[in-house]
Design an enzyme around this catalytic site. Structure first.
Site: not given
Ligand code: GLT
Ligand code: MN
Ligand code: MN
Length: 391
Positions: A258, A218, A55, A182, A246, A292, A89, A221, A58
């Site tokens: 995560d 992701e 980001h 995303e 992700d 991620d 990215m 998610h 970051d």
């Molecule tokens: C954040 C989020 C992630 C996203 C990132 C990109 S930032 O950590 O939880 O899922 O992919 O903005």
């Molecule tokens: Mn996540």
């Molecule tokens: Mn993510």
């Protein structure tokens, strides 16, 4: 040589925010000291990663002066060069600053939306300067708790206007960059707009420059919502919209965990790797294999690198297992069993004469209904391949 040692050819990448995560959570303070981005680059390279993503904030702290920014970026570029790392990215932090408390692109206040566009254009410039070819948009704050505050259709229109605006900006600058959207169902908002990858794909079809926009699904998610991540990724791949991914792990029904890739639901991880690598003979995903995720809060800095190595190692082990599964003659025979070229042709699209032939077929639904599929056997073979009990 260790066959599971990652190499640059594997195209594994991590976000600065992942291996740099200090272990803060809503209930507790950081447990690890913060590590400088240049040091993270060195350590990632040592572990065998190929890329590092970020980001804007970051790398460059919010509010840094232009000179400070340039100095930080120059140092970071030297670290990338020194360690042979790339930035595939980049993305914008549109969720941390209090100004984004009620959304960025979808906020009711046009000043907030203008600030979000301003910040995104700066961050796109930064990403391009570092060599990024993909730009991710995760709308962490684009949602609501008090839904009466805005018509959700208006939120979608604002989101569309923002993405259209930034696509036009990229084109106007002549940047070689695509966008990847995303989805996430909730957290940190009660409900986030466009909550699934499927919703994102439908939204992309409504954009002015949809051809330069794909998705960044992701694992966590989709699993949070109890959905099949493999199916979501397959839907994106089928329309050539899987621009980025992700990778992590997550148990259904929990907060966004995560976790280290493959650490939960190995079967889904196996099927995902099989899909991405195309081991059953299908098209392979050629983009970065991005993680991620972050280390457990129980860990110190050493544990962070155990975490990072574990993500890559598990991915590579699963590639090997998926190849063995798809090369298994019994597996192949079982999957191929019901294929009938003539019938496939008759089902393959309406054409009046073919439809007449199809309607005249003497099919036997009772017999079709009696035949078992033997998927128990297939799934058990898959389990045995995953466990290394069959090769
Ligand atoms: C954040 C989020 C992630 C996203 C990132 C990109 S930032 O950590 O939880 O899922 O992919 O903005
Ligand atoms: Mn996540
Ligand atoms: Mn993510």
């Amino acid at each position: 040589m260790d066959p599971f040692q990652p190499t640059r050819d594997d195209r594994f990448s991590f976000g600065l925010w992942t291996v740099g995560n200090p272990g803060r959570d809503p209930f507790g303070e950081p447990v690890r000291e913060s590590v400088k981005p240049t040091q993270l680059v060195a350590k990632l390279a040592e572990c065998g990663a190929w890329g590092v993503n970020l980001h804007d904030n970051d790398l460059v702290p919010f509010g840094a002066s232009a000179q400070e920014r340039d100095r930080i970026v120059a140092d970071f570029k030297s670290a990338l060069d020194d360690h042979g790392m790339v930035v595939p990215m980049a993305t914008t932090n549109l969720f941390s600053h209090p100004a984004f408390r009620d959304g960025a692109f979808t906020a009711n206040d046009p000043a907030v939306r203008a600030f979000a566009l301003q910040k995104s254009m700066d961050a796109i410039d930064l990403g391009v300067e570092l060599g990024a070819r993909t730009y991710v948009f995760w709308g962490g704050r684009e949602g609501s708790e008090a839904d009466a505050c805005r018509d959700p259709r208006e939120a979608l229109r604002r989101m569309r206007a923002a993405i259209d605006y930034l696509c036009a900006y990229v084109k106007d600058q002549g940047y070689d960059l695509v966008f990847a959207l995303e989805a996430k169902p909730n957290e940190p908002r009660g409900d986030i707009y466009l909550p699934t990858t499927g919703a994102m794909l439908a939204f992309i079809a409504s954009l002015e420059h949809g051809e330069m926009v794909g998705v960044n699904p992701e694992v966590a998610h989709e699993h949070m919502a109890g959905l099949s991540f493999v199916h979501a990724v397959a839907q994106a791949m089928e329309v050539d919209k899987l621009f980025h991914i992700d990778l992590n792990a997550q148990r259904i029904g929990r907060y966004d965990q995560d976790l280290r890739f493959g650490s939960e639901d190995l079967k889904q991880a196996f099927l995902l790797v099989r899909l991405l690598e195309g081991t059953s003979g299908t098209a392979r995903y050629e983009g970065p294999r991005h993680f991620d995720a972050h280390a457990y809060r129980s860990e110190d800095l050493e544990g962070v690198w155990d975490f990072a190595r574990g993500c890559m190692r598990t991915y590579k082990i699963l590639v090997e297992r998926a190849r063995a599964f798809d090369a298994d003659p019994e597996v192949q025979a079982l999957i191929a069993e019901e294929r009938d070229a003539k019938l496939e042709g008759l089902c393959a699209g309406y054409e009046r004469e073919r439809a007449t032939t199809l309607r005249g077929l003497d099919l036997d639904p009772a017999a079709l209904g009696r035949r078992g599929k033997q998927w128990e056997r297939l799934d058990q073979w898959m389990t045995e391949h995953m466990l290394g009990a069959r090769s």
